[in-house]
Write a protein that holds these residues in place. Sequence first.
Motif, PDB file in Angstrom:
ATOM      1  N   HIS A  50       5.278 -17.129   6.744  1.00 58.78           N
ATOM      2  CA  HIS A  50       5.493 -17.622   8.109  1.00 58.78           C
ATOM      3  C   HIS A  50       5.771 -19.128   8.126  1.00 58.78           C
ATOM      4  O   HIS A  50       5.159 -19.891   8.861  1.00 58.78           O
ATOM      5  CB  HIS A  50       4.306 -17.272   9.013  1.00 58.78           C
ATOM      6  CG  HIS A  50       3.991 -15.808   9.028  1.00 58.78           C
ATOM      7  ND1 HIS A  50       4.838 -14.878   9.594  1.00 58.78           N
ATOM      8  CD2 HIS A  50       2.957 -15.109   8.509  1.00 58.78           C
ATOM      9  CE1 HIS A  50       4.326 -13.673   9.436  1.00 58.78           C
ATOM     10  NE2 HIS A  50       3.199 -13.775   8.780  1.00 58.78           N
ATOM     11  N   GLY A 101       6.220 -15.829  13.514  1.00 54.18           N
ATOM     12  CA  GLY A 101       5.129 -15.237  14.276  1.00 54.18           C
ATOM     13  C   GLY A 101       5.639 -14.547  15.519  1.00 54.18           C
ATOM     14  O   GLY A 101       5.144 -13.474  15.906  1.00 54.18           O
ATOM     15  N   HIS A 146       7.260 -11.194  14.436  1.00 59.08           N
ATOM     16  CA  HIS A 146       6.237 -10.242  14.027  1.00 59.08           C
ATOM     17  C   HIS A 146       5.424  -9.758  15.223  1.00 59.08           C
ATOM     18  O   HIS A 146       5.087  -8.571  15.313  1.00 59.08           O
ATOM     19  CB  HIS A 146       5.329 -10.869  12.964  1.00 59.08           C
ATOM     20  CG  HIS A 146       5.931 -10.888  11.599  1.00 59.08           C
ATOM     21  ND1 HIS A 146       6.862 -11.830  11.215  1.00 59.08           N
ATOM     22  CD2 HIS A 146       5.763 -10.080  10.524  1.00 59.08           C
ATOM     23  CE1 HIS A 146       7.220 -11.607   9.956  1.00 59.08           C
ATOM     24  NE2 HIS A 146       6.578 -10.546   9.520  1.00 59.08           N
ATOM     25  N   TYR A 203      -0.272 -12.484  16.123  1.00 58.77           N
ATOM     26  CA  TYR A 203       1.032 -13.118  15.906  1.00 58.77           C
ATOM     27  C   TYR A 203       1.590 -13.688  17.212  1.00 58.77           C
ATOM     28  O   TYR A 203       2.211 -14.758  17.213  1.00 58.77           O
ATOM     29  CB  TYR A 203       1.998 -12.112  15.293  1.00 58.77           C
ATOM     30  CG  TYR A 203       1.626 -11.728  13.892  1.00 58.77           C
ATOM     31  CD1 TYR A 203       1.979 -12.530  12.819  1.00 58.77           C
ATOM     32  CD2 TYR A 203       0.884 -10.580  13.642  1.00 58.77           C
ATOM     33  CE1 TYR A 203       1.621 -12.188  11.517  1.00 58.77           C
ATOM     34  CE2 TYR A 203       0.518 -10.229  12.349  1.00 58.77           C
ATOM     35  CZ  TYR A 203       0.879 -11.042  11.296  1.00 58.77           C
ATOM     36  OH  TYR A 203       0.517 -10.714  10.017  1.00 58.77           O
ATOM     37  N   GLU A 226      -0.199 -16.873  17.744  1.00 57.64           N
ATOM     38  CA  GLU A 226       0.347 -17.889  16.841  1.00 57.64           C
ATOM     39  C   GLU A 226       1.656 -18.451  17.378  1.00 57.64           C
ATOM     40  O   GLU A 226       1.897 -19.663  17.339  1.00 57.64           O
ATOM     41  CB  GLU A 226       0.564 -17.277  15.458  1.00 57.64           C
ATOM     42  CG  GLU A 226       1.263 -18.194  14.466  1.00 57.64           C
ATOM     43  CD  GLU A 226       0.282 -18.976  13.606  1.00 57.64           C
ATOM     44  OE1 GLU A 226       0.746 -19.591  12.640  1.00 57.64           O
ATOM     45  OE2 GLU A 226      -0.917 -18.951  13.892  1.00 57.64           O
TER      46      GLU A 226
END
Length: 797
Positions: free
Chosen positions: A650, A656, A659, A674, A677
């Motif tokens: 990542h 992120g 995903h 994710y 994030e």
Amino acid sequence: MKDRAWRYEGYDPGQERLRESLCTLGNGYFATRGALPECTAGTVHYPGTYAAGCYNRLTSTVAGREVENEDLVNLPNWLPLRFRLPGGVWFTPDAEALLSHRQSLDLRAGVLERESRYLVAEGRALHVRQLRLVHMADPHLAALRTEFTAEGWSGELEVESALDASVSNSGVERYRELDASHLTQVETGTAHPEAVWLRCRTSTSAIRIGLAQRTTAPGASVRVLTEARRAVQRIRLHLMPGRPVTVDKTVSLHTSRDPAIGDPLDAAVDRVARARKFPALLSSHRLAWQHLWQKAELSVPGEAGHILRLHLFHVLQTLSPHTAELDVGVPARGLHGEAYRGHVFWDELFVLPYLNLHFPEVSRALLTYRHRRLGAARDAARAIGRPGAMYPWQSGSDGREETQEMHLNPRSGRWLPDHSRLQHHVGSAVAYNIWRYWEASGDAEFLHTKGAETLVEIARFWAGSATYDEGLGRYRIRGVVGPDEYHDAYPDAKEPGLDDNAYTNVTAAWVLARAVELLGTLPEPCRRELTERIGLDADTPSQWEEISRKLYVPFHSGVISQFEGYADLAPLDWDRYRTQYGDIRRLDRILEAEGDTVNRYQASKQADVLMLGYLFSPAELRALFTRLGHRLDEETWNRTVDHYLQRTSHGSTLSGLVHGWVLSRAKRSDAWSYVHEALRGDVADVQGGTTGEGIHLGAMAGTLDLVQRGLTGLETRGGSLRLDPVPLPELSEYGFTIRYQGHWGVRLQMRPGQLHVRVPASDRAPIDIELPDRTVSVAPGETCELALPERAAPRSG
């Protein structure tokens, strides 16, 4: 709007670059970082002002080679406004005199407010309050109001207001070995007692720049000073205890790229002379922002909603309705800093899907930027012996390839070859955006003209890049780099590039299929003109149809291979590197500093194969693979997702986001980590100092689109709004307003198990809302509550 402000309490020099990026103000024409006006550029502060599309090219000597780079130019700084007691030193927050400091960004109004208190003497302080705006109604204006209040004393205060051209592009440390002085022929002068001006030009692109400033303070005289690269006004104020004294600074900026002007300096001087006083400017600026928020209304509760509104604010500042009048693309780092040199990458892939449903006129302008550079893309394809159009990985002013040929690894200090220009999949991103724009807007006029020409030429490039492999009975695309920038060559290979990157091949197949479909449905006059003008043979569509069905997609161990030969790479000892280094997002730099290369390992920087799950709904992706002769069932896709989750560092803020999107559509309980994030990417600077060099516009817009399309499953294909919501407990209730094929203000509100739809009154046709189990027609002026099909609870990863 709840949580309308983004606040910082206290002064932290180590956080200033980050705050300056996140407190940038702009209007789509230009933007200015949130640096304090009394501070100069240095290790702590970096004031920067950037006009969209204002580039300049310089040549530097690096590692014994001459390297040419084009940069988005840091324009003369209009912010400077410093103050001191007569004969004293200028106050600065980095001195011990600072007693308190706070900063607040009003997202609803587009106003940055700061309050500071400076120690004057024992028991005496100077209170400073400032309001700053970059005008959203008039894109050439900015204004700064400063109130000075003496606390426990009276006396004189000297204030200096300036326009400063002694700036350079020095905001990114790893670029500092490169030539950064873009401004030349600086002149300053006086327009009238309250106004001064500055003009200059860029050294090679010869863009002329004109700024004018008007500084006023009630009852105070203004003195003009002449300096080589600064236009300066000095004011002496008399302060009385507890009585605020106001200084207003109004600035106008024009460049020779502007339409409907003669000389940019004349235009700037005239505009600042006609500009209204600060209260009226503030009022019209607030009204313009109010109208923007109405078109981009977003309602998400909690911390996530607070961050999403900040993201939306920065998207609107970079790509506002004013952008629709400009010849510019999507700058990957906004107009917020100098990282990536202000270049245009593929980030529009993450930005336009959001804009399509709110500001389609802006999307059209951004796609027109690509069409205007179609000639350069054709030249690039021709240069490597291919037909059609090959768009550059990094674009700037004229559409040539701006990707650097060498890049610096800060960890090792070595300059290394950069092969990212082999990311030809950027062309598929352009084609994808053209198609999705048309589906959302219904703009057939654009699709049948500029859109068709661009898309068909990209398809032509892919057809010309595919070679037939008799042994496989498939077409192959060799020598490319996919979205995962860690892999740019095979281990020990003499030449860069990889064969049959799955993302590249599948998206190329999609582009070819869309081109065939488009050529078959174009009105006959448009089709005839296009094919004659670009020289398409009659049998071209059938050739493209075949290639689109026979492009090779590699598999291994029951999962989609990132590229041919991926399975032969060595496994990486992830635990060792995490233990030794902690943050391994930039694993490529770590390995290179060790004398190794990530090309040897099954380790990815960011989503590559999984990008397919971001671009296409599960049903659409299955259909694509079926067309290519493969069965992509849910089990195979989930295995593929798990495989790459375990092998991705990542190292991109987009990773992120992708995903989180893919996992939420797969109804995975780990999706939220994710998504969270991605939300925190810039506000927490998770990449370790990169946000201070400019925000990540694609990631910000992508989080908005995650709510708009990812969680709702919203698609605009087939003339209806298709919705297939997925449960994400952490974001179970949200709402937004979209613009869809001429319907303004279609409101969608999601609650657990329920969808609320409101279509505003108009004379347009009803909208078909297509759910997984039924289709409902909603007429203009109607509101309906729709029960959603029951979903299984999210499964664990």
